[in-house]
Design an enzyme around this catalytic site. Sequence first.
Site, PDB file in Angstrom:
ATOM      1  N   HIS A   1      13.183  -4.808  -8.836  1.00 33.57           N
ATOM      2  CA  HIS A   1      13.249  -5.696  -7.665  1.00 33.57           C
ATOM      3  C   HIS A   1      14.405  -6.676  -7.836  1.00 33.57           C
ATOM      4  CE1 HIS A   1       9.530  -4.299  -6.076  1.00 33.57           C
ATOM      5  NE2 HIS A   1       8.709  -5.014  -6.803  1.00 33.57           N
TER       6      HIS A   1
ATOM      7  N   ARG B   1      -1.566  -2.346   2.036  1.00 31.74           N
ATOM      8  CA  ARG B   1      -2.308  -3.294   2.867  1.00 31.74           C
ATOM      9  C   ARG B   1      -2.482  -2.780   4.284  1.00 31.74           C
ATOM     10  NH1 ARG B   1      -1.160  -7.651   6.417  1.00 31.74           N
ATOM     11  NH2 ARG B   1       0.989  -6.897   6.473  1.00 31.74           N
ATOM     12  N   LYS B   2      -1.401  -2.776   5.066  1.00 27.26           N
ATOM     13  CA  LYS B   2      -1.496  -2.425   6.483  1.00 27.26           C
ATOM     14  C   LYS B   2      -0.540  -1.288   6.856  1.00 27.26           C
ATOM     15  CE  LYS B   2      -2.311  -4.926  10.741  1.00 27.26           C
ATOM     16  NZ  LYS B   2      -2.332  -6.244  11.389  1.00 27.26           N
TER      17      LYS B   2
ATOM     18  N   TYR C   1      12.491   1.217   5.363  1.00 25.82           N
ATOM     19  CA  TYR C   1      11.045   1.369   5.585  1.00 25.82           C
ATOM     20  C   TYR C   1      10.813   1.906   7.004  1.00 25.82           C
ATOM     21  CZ  TYR C   1       6.147  -0.159   5.876  1.00 25.82           C
ATOM     22  OH  TYR C   1       4.782  -0.207   6.019  1.00 25.82           O
TER      23      TYR C   1
ATOM     24  N   ARG D   1      13.904  -3.262   4.146  1.00 24.38           N
ATOM     25  CA  ARG D   1      12.884  -3.449   5.190  1.00 24.38           C
ATOM     26  C   ARG D   1      13.263  -4.673   6.016  1.00 24.38           C
ATOM     27  NH1 ARG D   1       6.276  -4.212   4.263  1.00 24.38           N
ATOM     28  NH2 ARG D   1       5.692  -3.522   6.358  1.00 24.38           N
TER      29      ARG D   1
HETATM   30  P1  A3P Z   1       2.287  -4.263   4.272  1.00 18.98           P
HETATM   31  O1  A3P Z   1       1.897  -5.436   3.430  1.00 18.98           O
HETATM   32  O2  A3P Z   1       3.061  -4.669   5.489  1.00 18.98           O
HETATM   33  O3  A3P Z   1       1.133  -3.385   4.611  1.00 18.98           O
HETATM   34  P2  A3P Z   1       5.920  -2.765  -2.111  1.00 18.98           P
HETATM   35  O4  A3P Z   1       5.398  -1.471  -2.617  1.00 18.98           O
HETATM   36  O5  A3P Z   1       7.394  -2.873  -2.217  1.00 18.98           O
HETATM   37  O6  A3P Z   1       5.166  -3.893  -2.689  1.00 18.98           O
HETATM   38  O7  A3P Z   1       5.675  -2.777  -0.533  1.00 18.98           O
HETATM   39  C1  A3P Z   1       4.387  -2.895  -0.007  1.00 18.98           C
HETATM   40  C2  A3P Z   1       4.407  -2.618   1.474  1.00 18.98           C
HETATM   41  O8  A3P Z   1       4.627  -1.210   1.705  1.00 18.98           O
HETATM   42  C3  A3P Z   1       3.042  -2.940   2.103  1.00 18.98           C
HETATM   43  O9  A3P Z   1       3.304  -3.378   3.432  1.00 18.98           O
HETATM   44  C4  A3P Z   1       2.375  -1.568   2.058  1.00 18.98           C
HETATM   45  O10 A3P Z   1       1.281  -1.436   2.906  1.00 18.98           O
HETATM   46  C5  A3P Z   1       3.549  -0.696   2.484  1.00 18.98           C
HETATM   47  N1  A3P Z   1       3.331   0.720   2.197  1.00 18.98           N
HETATM   48  C6  A3P Z   1       2.984   1.289   1.021  1.00 18.98           C
HETATM   49  N2  A3P Z   1       2.844   2.621   1.157  1.00 18.98           N
HETATM   50  C7  A3P Z   1       3.116   2.906   2.450  1.00 18.98           C
HETATM   51  C8  A3P Z   1       3.133   4.112   3.217  1.00 18.98           C
HETATM   52  N3  A3P Z   1       2.840   5.283   2.671  1.00 18.98           N
HETATM   53  N4  A3P Z   1       3.461   4.025   4.531  1.00 18.98           N
HETATM   54  C9  A3P Z   1       3.755   2.836   5.091  1.00 18.98           C
HETATM   55  N5  A3P Z   1       3.742   1.649   4.427  1.00 18.98           N
HETATM   56  C10 A3P Z   1       3.436   1.684   3.124  1.00 18.98           C
END
Ligand code: A3P
Length: 297
Positions: free
Chosen positions: A113, A254-255, A198, A135
């Site tokens: 990161h 999460r979402k 994203y 993103r």
């Molecule tokens: P949200 O909090 O908006 O749901 P990271 O892995 O860099 O921490 O990023 C996390 C974000 O990616 C979260 O966003 C998570 O839900 C989303 N994410 C992870 N897998 C995903 C998938 N297969 N499709 C869409 N979003 C995804």
Amino acid sequence: MSSPLEKQMQRIMEEAKNMTEKDKLYMYKGVLYPTIVCKPENFKAIENFEAREDDIMLAAYPKCGFNWMVGMIRKIADIPEKRPPIPPLLEFSNPEKYQFINEAPSPRLLGTHMHPDNIPASIAEKKTKILVVLRNPKDTVVSFFHFTNKNPVLPTAESWDKFFADFMSGEVPWGSYFDHALSWEKRIDNPNIMFVTYEDMKENLIEEIKQIANFFNFTLSEEQVNTIAQESTFTAMKESSKHTHGQMGNVFFRKGEVGDWKNHFSEDQSKEMDARFEKCLAGTKIGARLKYDIYCQ
Ligand code: A3P
């Protein structure tokens, strides 16, 4: 049976319980990091990191879909879920991990990161390929806000307004979103770096998987591409996160939507972000890739 990531997370959670909120972040070379998982010794060890030409390097500002990409790359490159380093973030965990990384078989799946300027020099020297996940900033800050509140390693935000202000001033772990983006802009024409977003993955996952496989020189059949896409939807990954991420699965997954910012931003915050985007990224290639007008207005 706990997965290696789950075991590691349990240890980290125990440590977090004994820590004050204030101590959960510390500053290293002007950037905030989570104290438990990104110790100064890690950064010292990274200075001597030796990249290989065939390493698979992922880079993303926090909450831009890093774990999504890790899951997909493991399938594209056929790297088993259990093959460490887990998580693949270079700056995570402990200095002993680097000994392990040095001895790990190729291809190694690695990630970070960190700000592009802090990525170990050896990666550019070896011409290691880097896949960068971007993103839009509005959804990134919302995702970060929920993450900081649900992840015991990070301090709980006083409020959404306070977290938004901290994000805008770069006083969040791993620093300023805009500094990262501007630094990637300097590398946008580097043929060893590929950028995905994203939002594009949400729009057309199959196409993105093909391009990523192509970039890393993996040959996949149509059937393999389709299977990877099916296994990489948000619903599928949230379900399998019970095995890969244990009790943190629902926190990382999460979402999974584009546009959740509309449920959080005030009118003023939206205007403030628009003005910052205009000042920093409008007219840049990274700015164009983010399709701000579509996803942030
Ligand atoms: P949200 O909090 O908006 O749901 P990271 O892995 O860099 O921490 O990023 C996390 C974000 O990616 C979260 O966003 C998570 O839900 C989303 N994410 C992870 N897998 C995903 C998938 N297969 N499709 C869409 N979003 C995804």
